[in-house]
Design an enzyme around this catalytic site. Structure first.
Site, PDB file in Angstrom:
ATOM      1  N   ASP A  51       0.839  -1.206   0.000  1.00  0.00           N
ATOM      2  CA  ASP A  51       0.000   0.000   0.000  1.00  0.00           C
ATOM      3  C   ASP A  51       0.873   1.255   0.000  1.00  0.00           C
ATOM      4  O   ASP A  51       0.359   2.377  -0.041  1.00  0.00           O
ATOM      5  CB  ASP A  51      -1.012  -0.008   1.153  1.00  0.00           C
ATOM      6  CG  ASP A  51      -0.360  -0.100   2.510  1.00  0.00           C
ATOM      7  OD1 ASP A  51       0.883  -0.179   2.591  1.00  0.00           O
ATOM      8  OD2 ASP A  51      -1.106  -0.090   3.513  1.00  0.00           O
ATOM      9  N   SER A  52       2.209   1.069  -0.013  1.00  0.00           N
ATOM     10  CA  SER A  52       3.130   2.185  -0.260  1.00  0.00           C
ATOM     11  C   SER A  52       2.885   2.763  -1.651  1.00  0.00           C
ATOM     12  O   SER A  52       3.392   3.842  -1.970  1.00  0.00           O
ATOM     13  CB  SER A  52       4.588   1.737  -0.103  1.00  0.00           C
ATOM     14  OG  SER A  52       4.830   0.546  -0.818  1.00  0.00           O
ATOM     15  N   ASP A  90      -1.042  -6.103  -0.232  1.00  0.00           N
ATOM     16  CA  ASP A  90      -1.497  -5.490   1.024  1.00  0.00           C
ATOM     17  C   ASP A  90      -3.009  -5.312   1.038  1.00  0.00           C
ATOM     18  O   ASP A  90      -3.591  -4.808   0.062  1.00  0.00           O
ATOM     19  CB  ASP A  90      -0.872  -4.094   1.182  1.00  0.00           C
ATOM     20  CG  ASP A  90       0.380  -4.108   2.031  1.00  0.00           C
ATOM     21  OD1 ASP A  90       0.540  -5.034   2.846  1.00  0.00           O
ATOM     22  OD2 ASP A  90       1.198  -3.190   1.874  1.00  0.00           O
ATOM     23  N   LYS A 120      -1.249  -9.482   2.628  1.00  0.00           N
ATOM     24  CA  LYS A 120      -0.521  -9.042   3.831  1.00  0.00           C
ATOM     25  C   LYS A 120      -1.444  -8.112   4.614  1.00  0.00           C
ATOM     26  O   LYS A 120      -2.215  -7.357   4.029  1.00  0.00           O
ATOM     27  CB  LYS A 120       0.787  -8.331   3.469  1.00  0.00           C
ATOM     28  CG  LYS A 120       1.556  -7.805   4.685  1.00  0.00           C
ATOM     29  CD  LYS A 120       2.996  -7.460   4.355  1.00  0.00           C
ATOM     30  CE  LYS A 120       3.202  -6.122   3.711  1.00  0.00           C
ATOM     31  NZ  LYS A 120       2.728  -4.953   4.493  1.00  0.00           N
ATOM     32  N   GLU A 122      -1.690  -5.707   8.396  1.00  0.00           N
ATOM     33  CA  GLU A 122      -0.947  -5.082   9.493  1.00  0.00           C
ATOM     34  C   GLU A 122      -1.629  -5.325  10.840  1.00  0.00           C
ATOM     35  O   GLU A 122      -2.852  -5.165  10.951  1.00  0.00           O
ATOM     36  CB  GLU A 122      -0.837  -3.556   9.270  1.00  0.00           C
ATOM     37  CG  GLU A 122       0.039  -3.174   8.095  1.00  0.00           C
ATOM     38  CD  GLU A 122       0.220  -1.661   7.940  1.00  0.00           C
ATOM     39  OE1 GLU A 122      -0.208  -0.900   8.831  1.00  0.00           O
ATOM     40  OE2 GLU A 122       0.798  -1.267   6.910  1.00  0.00           O
ATOM     41  N   GLU A 189       8.927  -4.379  10.622  1.00  0.00           N
ATOM     42  CA  GLU A 189       9.351  -3.073  10.109  1.00  0.00           C
ATOM     43  C   GLU A 189       9.893  -2.186  11.220  1.00  0.00           C
ATOM     44  O   GLU A 189       9.236  -1.965  12.243  1.00  0.00           O
ATOM     45  CB  GLU A 189       8.168  -2.384   9.397  1.00  0.00           C
ATOM     46  CG  GLU A 189       8.548  -1.016   8.840  1.00  0.00           C
ATOM     47  CD  GLU A 189       7.593  -0.460   7.800  1.00  0.00           C
ATOM     48  OE1 GLU A 189       6.654  -1.171   7.371  1.00  0.00           O
ATOM     49  OE2 GLU A 189       7.795   0.702   7.399  1.00  0.00           O
TER      50      GLU A 189
HETATM   51  O1  KIV Z   1       3.539  -1.131   1.656  1.00  0.00           O
HETATM   52  C1  KIV Z   1       4.727  -1.513   1.690  1.00  0.00           C
HETATM   53  O2  KIV Z   1       5.545  -1.217   0.814  1.00  0.00           O
HETATM   54  C2  KIV Z   1       5.144  -2.327   2.827  1.00  0.00           C
HETATM   55  C3  KIV Z   1       6.614  -2.579   3.001  1.00  0.00           C
HETATM   56  C4  KIV Z   1       7.275  -1.355   3.513  1.00  0.00           C
HETATM   57  C5  KIV Z   1       6.878  -3.746   3.849  1.00  0.00           C
HETATM   58  O3  KIV Z   1       4.344  -2.758   3.588  1.00  0.00           O
END
Ligand code: KIV
Length: 271
Positions: A51-52, A90, A120, A122, A189
């Site tokens: 989600d980056s 994510d 993934k 969180e 992280e």
């Molecule tokens: O969203 C992302 O890029 C991440 C990484 C920083 C692990 O969750």
């Protein structure tokens, strides 16, 4: 020779076997077809559609604004490119917190509409119900502990997490809980290297670190950061492998100048 032709698809089982063998796992983000093709062909084990994307693709300050539909769009482009890597996507902010049924629906949409291989998510014990429910549908889940950027407004800063014992103990407990629930791996992280080592040693499933030191079972970086496309972002944990901002900037400058001076296209570049 291309890595694709030599090695078959990486699965969650492959990742588990790599931990047992002590072989390090490489993970990078990608959000589009062209970049994912390069990341895959270069032999990366896991591609994370993070989600980056909210930051590096859309220019938002945090990861919170990106939607499930937007994640599915990015993920489906990456899945079309990845011939070897395991593609993990994510679950974005607001698509799973506090409602395990919604979490399952979000995960199913990512698997069905994007063709992803895993999701993934969180958080620790507070999202246990959502993790369990997603797993019961046969969808592999990767956890994410330590600095969890979707909670930035709770933390207030992006500094190192779990430096104090109470938070470190919660992280240890959360990691064990995620393993017990059936997660196939956990991203750690921005936590102290010593804690990451302790957690990695205590788990049977692999840990993938970002700013968590060399003793994790694997490492992940955001592709724009490690290629130096993001010029201003230089945290201590980041190794910048290229200076793509300057390389691309110069190429584009040269193009602009060639167009303006009428030296592009030349006679050989026309029909
Ligand atoms: O969203 C992302 O890029 C991440 C990484 C920083 C692990 O969750």
């Amino acid at each position: 020779m291309s890595v694709n032709k030599e090695i078959k698809r990486i699965t969650t089982n492959t990742i588990q076997e790599m931990k047992v063998r002590g072989e390090k796992i490489s993970m990078l983000t990608a959000y589009d077809y062209s970049m994912a093709t390069i990341v895959d062909e270069a032999g990366t084990d896991i591609i994370l559609v993070g989600d980056s994307a909210s930051n590096v693709m859309a220019g938002h300050e945090t990861t919170l604004p990106i939607t499930l539909d937007q994640m599915i769009y990015h993920a489906s482009s990456v899945v079309r490119a990845a011939k070897r890597a395991l593609v993990v996507v994510d679950l974005p902010f607001g698509s799973y917190q506090g409602n395990s049924k919604e979490a399952l629906n979000s995960a199913i949409r990512i698997m069905k509409e994007a063709g992803a291989h895993a999701v993934k998510i969180e958080g620790g014990v507070e999202i246990a119900e959502s993790v369990s429910r997603i797993l019961t549908a046969g969808i592999p889940v990767m956890g994410h502990l330590g600095l969890t950027p979707q909670s930035i407004y709770k933390f207030g800063t992006y500094t190192v997490r779990a430096k104090h014992e109470a938070e470190a103990q919660k992280l240890r407990d959360d990691a064990l809980k995620l393993q017990e629930l059936g997660c196939f791996g956990i991203v750690l992280e921005k936590i102290p290297a010593k804690l990451a080592q302790e957690v990695s040693d205590s788990l049977q499933i692999p840990t993938i670190g970002i700013g968590a030191g060399q003793h994790c079972d694997g490492q992940v970086l955001v592709i724009h950061d490690m290629l130096g496309i993001n010029k201003g972002f230089k945290p201590r944990f980041l190794r910048q492998y290229s200076n793509m901002y300057d390389i691309m900037h110069d190429a584009i400058k040269n193009y602009n100048s060639d167009v303006k001076s009428n030296s592009f296209p030349n006679e050989k570049e026309q029909y």
